[in-house]
Every structure is written in C-alpha cells, then in structure tokens.
Design a protein around this motif. Structure first.
Motif, PDB file in Angstrom:
ATOM      1  N   ARG A  92       0.811  -1.230   0.000  1.00  0.00           N
ATOM      2  CA  ARG A  92       0.000   0.000   0.000  1.00  0.00           C
ATOM      3  C   ARG A  92       0.840   1.275   0.000  1.00  0.00           C
ATOM      4  N   TYR A  93       1.992   1.244   0.670  1.00  0.00           N
ATOM      5  CA  TYR A  93       2.710   2.501   0.913  1.00  0.00           C
ATOM      6  C   TYR A  93       4.136   2.562   0.363  1.00  0.00           C
ATOM      7  N   MET A  94       4.644   1.468  -0.189  1.00  0.00           N
ATOM      8  CA  MET A  94       6.017   1.487  -0.695  1.00  0.00           C
ATOM      9  C   MET A  94       6.004   1.119  -2.174  1.00  0.00           C
ATOM     10  N   ASP A  95       5.655   2.089  -2.987  1.00  0.00           N
ATOM     11  CA  ASP A  95       5.419   1.852  -4.412  1.00  0.00           C
ATOM     12  C   ASP A  95       6.657   1.406  -5.174  1.00  0.00           C
ATOM     13  N   ALA A  96       7.833   1.696  -4.640  1.00  0.00           N
ATOM     14  CA  ALA A  96       9.058   1.344  -5.364  1.00  0.00           C
ATOM     15  C   ALA A  96       9.316  -0.165  -5.360  1.00  0.00           C
ATOM     16  N   ILE A  97       8.621  -0.887  -4.496  1.00  0.00           N
ATOM     17  CA  ILE A  97       8.825  -2.341  -4.403  1.00  0.00           C
ATOM     18  C   ILE A  97       7.760  -3.037  -5.247  1.00  0.00           C
ATOM     19  N   PRO A  98       8.144  -3.861  -6.222  1.00  0.00           N
ATOM     20  CA  PRO A  98       7.158  -4.582  -7.041  1.00  0.00           C
ATOM     21  C   PRO A  98       6.266  -5.477  -6.185  1.00  0.00           C
ATOM     22  N   ASP A  99       4.971  -5.530  -6.529  1.00  0.00           N
ATOM     23  CA  ASP A  99       4.033  -6.356  -5.773  1.00  0.00           C
ATOM     24  C   ASP A  99       4.475  -7.812  -5.734  1.00  0.00           C
ATOM     25  N   SER A 100       4.994  -8.296  -6.850  1.00  0.00           N
ATOM     26  CA  SER A 100       5.421  -9.701  -6.914  1.00  0.00           C
ATOM     27  C   SER A 100       6.549  -9.971  -5.929  1.00  0.00           C
ATOM     28  N   ALA A 101       7.442  -9.009  -5.775  1.00  0.00           N
ATOM     29  CA  ALA A 101       8.558  -9.171  -4.841  1.00  0.00           C
ATOM     30  C   ALA A 101       8.050  -9.234  -3.400  1.00  0.00           C
ATOM     31  N   VAL A 102       7.068  -8.401  -3.075  1.00  0.00           N
ATOM     32  CA  VAL A 102       6.499  -8.415  -1.724  1.00  0.00           C
ATOM     33  C   VAL A 102       5.896  -9.779  -1.431  1.00  0.00           C
ATOM     34  N   CYS A 103       5.088 -10.286  -2.351  1.00  0.00           N
ATOM     35  CA  CYS A 103       4.428 -11.584  -2.156  1.00  0.00           C
ATOM     36  C   CYS A 103       5.449 -12.715  -2.055  1.00  0.00           C
ATOM     37  N   ASN A 104       6.428 -12.714  -2.951  1.00  0.00           N
ATOM     38  CA  ASN A 104       7.421 -13.786  -2.956  1.00  0.00           C
ATOM     39  C   ASN A 104       8.264 -13.790  -1.684  1.00  0.00           C
ATOM     40  N   GLU A 105       8.669 -12.614  -1.236  1.00  0.00           N
ATOM     41  CA  GLU A 105       9.476 -12.526  -0.018  1.00  0.00           C
ATOM     42  C   GLU A 105       8.686 -12.980   1.201  1.00  0.00           C
ATOM     43  N   ALA A 106       7.391 -12.659   1.236  1.00  0.00           N
ATOM     44  CA  ALA A 106       6.552 -13.086   2.361  1.00  0.00           C
ATOM     45  C   ALA A 106       6.426 -14.598   2.406  1.00  0.00           C
ATOM     46  N   VAL A 107       6.243 -15.214   1.240  1.00  0.00           N
ATOM     47  CA  VAL A 107       6.143 -16.675   1.169  1.00  0.00           C
ATOM     48  C   VAL A 107       7.456 -17.321   1.630  1.00  0.00           C
ATOM     49  N   LYS A 108       8.580 -16.786   1.167  1.00  0.00           N
ATOM     50  CA  LYS A 108       9.885 -17.319   1.570  1.00  0.00           C
ATOM     51  C   LYS A 108      10.077 -17.233   3.082  1.00  0.00           C
ATOM     52  N   LEU A 109       9.674 -16.075   3.657  1.00  0.00           N
ATOM     53  CA  LEU A 109       9.834 -15.901   5.098  1.00  0.00           C
ATOM     54  C   LEU A 109       8.943 -16.847   5.886  1.00  0.00           C
ATOM     55  N   ALA A 110       7.717 -17.062   5.421  1.00  0.00           N
ATOM     56  CA  ALA A 110       6.816 -17.999   6.096  1.00  0.00           C
ATOM     57  C   ALA A 110       7.440 -19.393   6.125  1.00  0.00           C
ATOM     58  N   LYS A 111       7.987 -19.820   5.006  1.00  0.00           N
ATOM     59  CA  LYS A 111       8.630 -21.142   4.931  1.00  0.00           C
ATOM     60  C   LYS A 111       9.867 -21.190   5.820  1.00  0.00           C
ATOM     61  N   LYS A 112      10.691 -20.164   5.740  1.00  0.00           N
ATOM     62  CA  LYS A 112      11.941 -20.136   6.508  1.00  0.00           C
ATOM     63  C   LYS A 112      11.683 -20.204   8.005  1.00  0.00           C
ATOM     64  N   ARG A 113      10.582 -19.583   8.458  1.00  0.00           N
ATOM     65  CA  ARG A 113      10.300 -19.513   9.884  1.00  0.00           C
ATOM     66  C   ARG A 113       9.403 -20.654  10.375  1.00  0.00           C
ATOM     67  N   GLY A 114       9.277 -21.710   9.557  1.00  0.00           N
ATOM     68  CA  GLY A 114       8.604 -22.925  10.019  1.00  0.00           C
ATOM     69  C   GLY A 114       7.120 -22.985   9.743  1.00  0.00           C
ATOM     70  N   PHE A 115       6.624 -22.157   8.832  1.00  0.00           N
ATOM     71  CA  PHE A 115       5.193 -22.155   8.526  1.00  0.00           C
ATOM     72  C   PHE A 115       4.953 -22.463   7.049  1.00  0.00           C
ATOM     73  N   ARG A 116       5.643 -23.512   6.565  1.00  0.00           N
ATOM     74  CA  ARG A 116       5.493 -23.908   5.161  1.00  0.00           C
ATOM     75  C   ARG A 116       4.035 -24.191   4.825  1.00  0.00           C
ATOM     76  N   GLN A 117       3.308 -24.822   5.800  1.00  0.00           N
ATOM     77  CA  GLN A 117       1.916 -25.198   5.537  1.00  0.00           C
ATOM     78  C   GLN A 117       0.999 -23.983   5.399  1.00  0.00           C
ATOM     79  N   LEU A 118       1.453 -22.825   5.879  1.00  0.00           N
ATOM     80  CA  LEU A 118       0.641 -21.611   5.775  1.00  0.00           C
ATOM     81  C   LEU A 118       1.155 -20.653   4.695  1.00  0.00           C
TER      82      LEU A 118
END
Length: 452
Positions: A92-118
């Motif tokens: 919503r507030y950081m337009d310089a970051i591509p939406d795809s990058a935000v989504c992909n990084e969030a998924v990677k972090l969820a997996k890395k922190r032990g929440f692969r199933q989520l």
C-alpha cells in the motif's frame, strides 16, 4: 540491498517484539540498528520505515487483511499476522517495491520460519489484496465517523471518541493527519559551548542540512515571547545518517528537543542563582536547558525514579558540560521534608499518556488504554500533591505533559488551583500536534503567593 542480512526478517522480529511481547518500538528498532551497525544508510532507512510504518498503520492493515481473509487477524498465528501486516504495508505505501517481490518474499519468510503449511495462505491473501485492494471500501465518514477515523489513521476508537467530544470531528481529523506529516528534527544550541552561528557552521561542515526554525505564529503574551526567544537558538536539521555519527552531537554542542519541550525552560524564566527542582527529569532535556539559561549559576536538581534514568541525566550533564546541574535518584511520590520551600522553580513534567507524540512514538496509541490513563491522572495528582510544597513563596511551578487529553491537562490544572489556593495560574497553553511544527504538548505556569 548490499548485504546478506534479510532486512524484512529483522523487521518481522521487531514487529513480534512490539506487538506480541509488549516492547516499545523505538527501543527495539534502536537495539536492532545498534546490533547491525554494518547496514548501510539505505538499508537502515528501509528497516526503519517498514517497521515504523507497519506499526503506525496497523489498524488499517488489519482492516485490509480482515477484508480479504477468512481467518481474522486476531485468530492468526503471531508470526503470520505480523508478516501479513508488514507485507500489506509494502503493497500500500512502498510503491518502489514490485508487488510480486512483496508476495514472494513473504512466502519465503513464512517457509523459513517454520510455517510452510501456511505459505499458500499468505500468498493467497496478499495476491487478493494486489488484485482487489484498490476497490476496498473504507467506513463512510458520514455514517460511521469514529470508525472512519479509526481505520484511516490507525488510532484506537476510545481515543477517537474522546477527541471528537473535546475537539469535534474536523479538528480531530486535522490532529490525526498531522501525526502523519513528516516533522523536522529540532535541536537547541548549547550556548555554554558555542553560539548559534558557530553551531550552524559546524553542522554545515559535517554536511548536515541546517536551518533556523523561523517565525513561529502565536497569540500575544508570555507564550508568544517564549516562542520568540526560541527563534534565536533553535534549528531544524536533516540529511545525516545518525546522531552518534556527528561530532557536534558527541561534543554536546546541541540538544535534540521538540520546540514545545523547549518552552518549559523559557516559560519557567529562571534567574541567575535560582535553585530548581525537576521531579521527573530524565533524560534531562528541560533541566539542562534551564541550567544553561542560568549561565553556570544556581543549581538544577534533576530527579528521577531509577538509577537507569539518573544515569541518562548524568550522561547529558557530562556531554553538555553543565557545572550547575546534578542528577538525584528519588521517588517523586515520596515526600522529602528536606525539599520543602527549597525551590525557586519546581518543574513537574510528569508521566503521561504521551498521546501528543504519537507521530514519533508510533506504538504508544496501542499500549495506552482508558484504564491506564485514569491511573496516570491519579499518579499525576499524587506527585503534584507530594511535591508542590517544595516551591518557595513567590516561586514558580511548571506543570506540563506531552499529551492533548483534557483529563491530564486542563482538568489537572483546575485541580491544582483547587487543591493549592496559594498557587495562581498565570499561563496555560494546549499545543496541538502540527502547530508550529511541534508535538502535542500542554504547559501551565503557577506562581506561589506569599502566606497571608
């Protein structure tokens, strides 16, 4: 980013500390930046903006997430809700970051922190917000004015309700909007070490952008005169990495202080040789200002409750080279017979809800509650009842807070007049956030009359 450190993961940990472990955001962020000093300026700025911005807009973020998720934010795993909050903030507030990058990084972090199933759930919610977020309807200001302000400005409803009652809808929205305006960092010259002109030159030599605060609009009277004096030695500074990197800061050539806070010393109007007691002084900004105005004469006794706080005061005394100021560890709620009628000036800048500085302390809005505020009003009155006997005949009492709530401010000033008829209220001012570029702040000045 220029290092292998995952900045988003650091921000995620900051949010968990603040939201789930009730830590203060400015302390957690400072601790992380101190630990990862090798981060470059761009990385430090990204970390700070993402952490502070997510916290500042948290109610709005939760509203958006709840609108696109079958599982409500309050029922999510702590890591997942904070991961979604920081991701939605980027969308919503950081337009310089591509939406795809935000989504992909969030998924990677969820997996890395032990929440692969989520991770699929995280991806689904974020992709829905990417597709449909711009169509989301917010509460209608005409139908639900309180809810509209709560969501748009991420301020809890009880605060909105109270301010709407005190200030009306339009002024309340102006106050809330001003919290989101970028405010300059203001400093005052330590004139025991240098002149304002010398400080300005030294800062420019350190490649700092520095400018005078300029004319501050105010009504006539003592308050206007005090503001006028600030124009002589207060500056706005920007374009530097961090304060500790500045030699002028290390040398104590200036003190970082909001304009409204500087007014305490100017309104107190100390005379050479005065004895001043500041009962809740840490970290010592107002006390050191008063000591400076007395030009090495008299004494400012800067008190606070714990050794940690008095250590902060002592550090400022040393750095600013003040010989007429001392730190004393003392509980302001405990009566000190030796202090009775000792002070020419008594400064009572007391613990408060802090709602006037929400623009700088982003999480204070969530940590404060109606019950806590009521307790603070009682604490304020307990301290005032204990310490007001410390002021001499013809002496001055300053009562101030960094909030804009009437129960802590105008109502306490009226209580002082009722409880202590020997005190005369000679000046009182409620400053709202954004007025003259300052924080929300309340200041009142009393003078003790002679015994009849």
């Amino acid at each position: 980013m220029t290092t292998n450190t995952n900045i988003r993961e650091l921000v995620l940990d900051i949010l968990i500390e603040v939201n789930e472990k009730d830590q203060y955001s400015h302390l957690v962020i400072r601790s992380v930046l101190d630990k990862y000093q090798y981060l470059d300026k761009k990385e430090r700025a990204f970390l700070t903006r993402l952490a502070e911005g997510t916290i500042e807009h948290q109610i709005e973020m939760d509203y958006m997430i709840d609108s696109f998720s079958k599982v409500k934010v309050r029922k999510m795993k702590p890591l997942i809700r904070n991961l979604l909050r920081m991701s939605v903030y980027q969308l919503r507030y950081m337009d310089a970051i591509p939406d795809s990058a935000v989504c992909n990084e969030a998924v990677k972090l969820a997996k890395k922190r032990g929440f692969r199933q989520l991770s699929g759930f995280v991806n689904g919610v974020l992709r829905s917000i990417v597709r449909e977020g711009d169509k989301l309807l917010y509460p209608d200001a005409a139908i639900e004015p309180k809810r509209y302000l709560e969501v748009k400005y991420s301020v809890p409803g009880w605060i909105i309700k109270r301010w709407m009652k005190a200030y009306g809808f339009e002024q309340t929205e102006t106050i809330l909007s001003n919290f989101y305006q970028e405010s300059p960092l203001t400093i005052r010259t330590n004139r025991t070490k240098c002149t304002p002109e010398e400080l300005q030159t030294r800062l420019i030599n350190e490649q700092v952008t520095v400018e005078r605060i300029g004319k501050i609009p105010a009504e006539s009277g003592e308050f206007k005169d005090a503001l006028g004096r600030l124009e002589d030695y207060a500056f706005k500074i920007s374009d530097f990495d961090h304060l500790q990197s500045l030699q002028t800061f290390q040398d104590g050539d200036f003190y970082v202080q909001d304009l409204s806070s500087m007014l305490v010393a100017e309104m107190a109007a100390p005379k050479k040789g005065d004895y001043v007691i500041d009962v809740c002084a840490a970290p010592g900004g107002k006390s050191s200002h008063i000591a400076e105005l007395m030009d090495g004469t008299g004494m400012v006794e800067a008190r606070d409750l714990t050794e940690y706080k008095t250590d902060l005061i002592e550090e400022n005394i040393r750095r600013h080279g003040l010989s007429n100021m001392k730190a004393v560890c003392m509980d302001a709620t405990v009566f000190d017979r030796d202090s009775v009628e000792k002070a020419d000036i008594l400064v009572c800048d007391l613990p408060c809800s802090g709602l006037g500085v929400m623009g700088k302390k982003t999480d204070i809005r969530y940590k404060m509650t109606e019950a806590k505020e009521k307790e603070l009003v009682q604490l304020q009155r307990q301290i005032l009842k204990t310490v007001i006997p410390y002021v001499k005949e013809n002496g001055t009492v300053i009562y101030s807070t960094c909030t804009i709530d009437r129960a802590e401010n105008e109502e306490n000033a009226a209580w002082i007049e009722r409880e202590f008829p020997e005190l005369s209220l000679v000046a009182m001012k409620q400053m709202l956030p954004g007025e003259a570029g300052n924080d929300g702040f309340f200041i009142s000045k009393f003078v003790r009359r002679k015994h009849e």
